[in-house]
Scaffold this active site. Sequence first.
Site, PDB file in Angstrom:
ATOM      1  N   LYS A  74       7.990   8.852  -6.511  1.00 49.09           N
ATOM      2  CA  LYS A  74       6.439   8.273  -7.382  1.00 49.09           C
ATOM      3  C   LYS A  74       6.479   9.796  -8.238  1.00 49.09           C
ATOM      4  CE  LYS A  74       1.915   8.137  -4.837  1.00 49.09           C
ATOM      5  NZ  LYS A  74       0.955   8.333  -3.720  1.00 49.09           N
ATOM      6  N   SER A 149      -1.911   4.190  -3.002  1.00 46.91           N
ATOM      7  CA  SER A 149      -1.749   4.798  -4.207  1.00 46.91           C
ATOM      8  C   SER A 149      -0.245   5.013  -4.080  1.00 46.91           C
ATOM      9  CB  SER A 149      -2.346   6.353  -4.914  1.00 46.91           C
ATOM     10  OG  SER A 149      -1.871   7.549  -3.724  1.00 46.91           O
ATOM     11  N   SER A 173      -1.559   6.277   2.072  1.00 51.49           N
ATOM     12  CA  SER A 173      -1.001   5.390   0.561  1.00 51.49           C
ATOM     13  C   SER A 173       0.497   5.411   0.504  1.00 51.49           C
ATOM     14  CB  SER A 173      -0.758   6.779  -0.474  1.00 51.49           C
ATOM     15  OG  SER A 173      -2.411   6.605  -1.398  1.00 51.49           O
TER      16      SER A 173
HETATM   17  N1  GLN Z   1      -6.721   5.202  -0.734  1.00 51.94           N
HETATM   18  C1  GLN Z   1      -6.664   6.239   0.176  1.00 51.94           C
HETATM   19  C2  GLN Z   1      -7.611   7.843  -1.555  1.00 51.94           C
HETATM   20  O1  GLN Z   1      -7.722   6.664  -2.249  1.00 51.94           O
HETATM   21  C3  GLN Z   1      -5.894   7.502   0.726  1.00 51.94           C
HETATM   22  C4  GLN Z   1      -4.887   7.655  -0.905  1.00 51.94           C
HETATM   23  C5  GLN Z   1      -3.087   8.590  -0.078  1.00 51.94           C
HETATM   24  O2  GLN Z   1      -2.527   8.351   0.608  1.00 51.94           O
HETATM   25  N2  GLN Z   1      -3.466   8.919  -1.028  1.00 51.94           N
HETATM   26  O3  GLN Z   1      -8.307   8.589  -1.189  1.00 51.94           O
END
Ligand code: GLN
Length: 486
Positions: A74, A149, A173
């Site tokens: 990532k 994400s 995410s």
């Molecule tokens: N979707 C969640 C957020 O937008 C989690 C994001 C993540 O785990 N990095 O904060």
Amino acid sequence: MTFADLRQKLKSGEVSSKELVQEKINRIKELDSTLNSFLTVNTDEALSKAEYVDKQIASGEPLPALSGLPLAIKDNLCTKGIKTTCASKILSNFVPPYESTVTKKLLSAGAIMIGKTNMDEFAMGSSTETSAFGPTLNPWNISKVPGGSSGGSAASVAAGLCYGSLGSDTGGSIRQPASFCGVVGMKPTYGRVSRWGLIAFASSLDQVGPFANNVSDAAEILQVISGKDKFDSTTVDIPVPNYSEFLSKSIKGLKIGLIDNCFEHEGLAADVKEYVLGGASLLEKLGAEIINISCPRFNDGIATYYVIAPSEASANLARYDGVKYGFRSNDAQSLIEMTSKSRALGFGSEVKRRILIGTYALSAGYVDAYYKKAQQVRTLIRRDFDDAFHKVDILLAPTAPTTAFGSGENIDNPMAMYLSDLLTIPANLAGLPAISLPCGFDKLGLPIGLQLIGNVFEEGKLLQVASQFEKAAEVYKNRPKTDFTL
Ligand code: GLN
């Protein structure tokens, strides 16, 4: 094919590492102009490293576990000499002078880094649509999002563009995109894996973890990246068990708790509910005891998270000021103007929204009402889990309330977007390990994820249950055919 199969083929000379890497690069060329799961493809370095591994194999040296296997990373994990953008304009020219601990460990285990994957900007999002470099599409249906994400890391594994990948999970995410893309994704216990070199989003929640085609590969990646790191004081110095040894253990007699509150939720799609409950029955057939468990504060996770995560993000992101590194606006007459313009032009709108919410929640006069209150609720959520783990070994829930939603469907509705993490966030707030694995496909042919949550440092037990489920469910046998999946 598992890593173990691939290792066998490499060792016997049936295939070379260069062939494995070249095959993935060809597939990336063919499919990724559509999917956009990679931000950087590390073609030359990957091929030359593969040649090196092939020479090592030929010389008969004993090789580390992941030798010659192309994996993706990532783009919020710093990779020395390789652009690391966090999918943000503000870091679009950032080339880290150092390697994150997890990537260093993967490279030392012989893995080949095939590229850096797309993500929501600064890991804020649930659909990989907030990337400054365009969205990633879901390989099972390109009109759908891959989740987020870590959407690029999930989609690249699902599309067969690499054999596994790393993502980060702050509120879901890893697990939510794993669920949307039909792969295995795991968030370790807070403190199990080093975050040194992970670009910080919300430091009390962030964890790095694996994506893989199967539970056994996920266990292997976790094995390599786990452990105490002197560069990250939040890592815990307790021995890392041999995770692969858990995979063949029977689950007879294990107690698995169905979290009631998750199944009562009105936003839970009917087929998600059906398949996840079907998964629970299968575990029962395998000898586990299924027990209903109530976690009364579970559904308060979202509200709590959306105070704590933006608060921490607003502090972490203060370092992007146009001075030290990253994008700088040159159209300014003063330092303050330069910083404001760099941030205004460098950050996307979701990131700005989080910074504003966080700055507000932390400001004098509000900090007790919001931030402190959220931390108190967080403790209550953790206590619910503590109570639950007095009664059961593992908790079971859906990973996400729905299967992959349509591209653009939630982008202008942050509330709807945030709700897709309803079922994953509580594990982050409590620091618990959790895994998502496929348990079926809905009527549209989109994968459904089943989530298992374990007590702290019980990754082994999670992998044990996941592996027995995977073997018995044989979900991959009924997978629909698409142009972008294998
Ligand atoms: N979707 C969640 C957020 O937008 C989690 C994001 C993540 O785990 N990095 O904060």
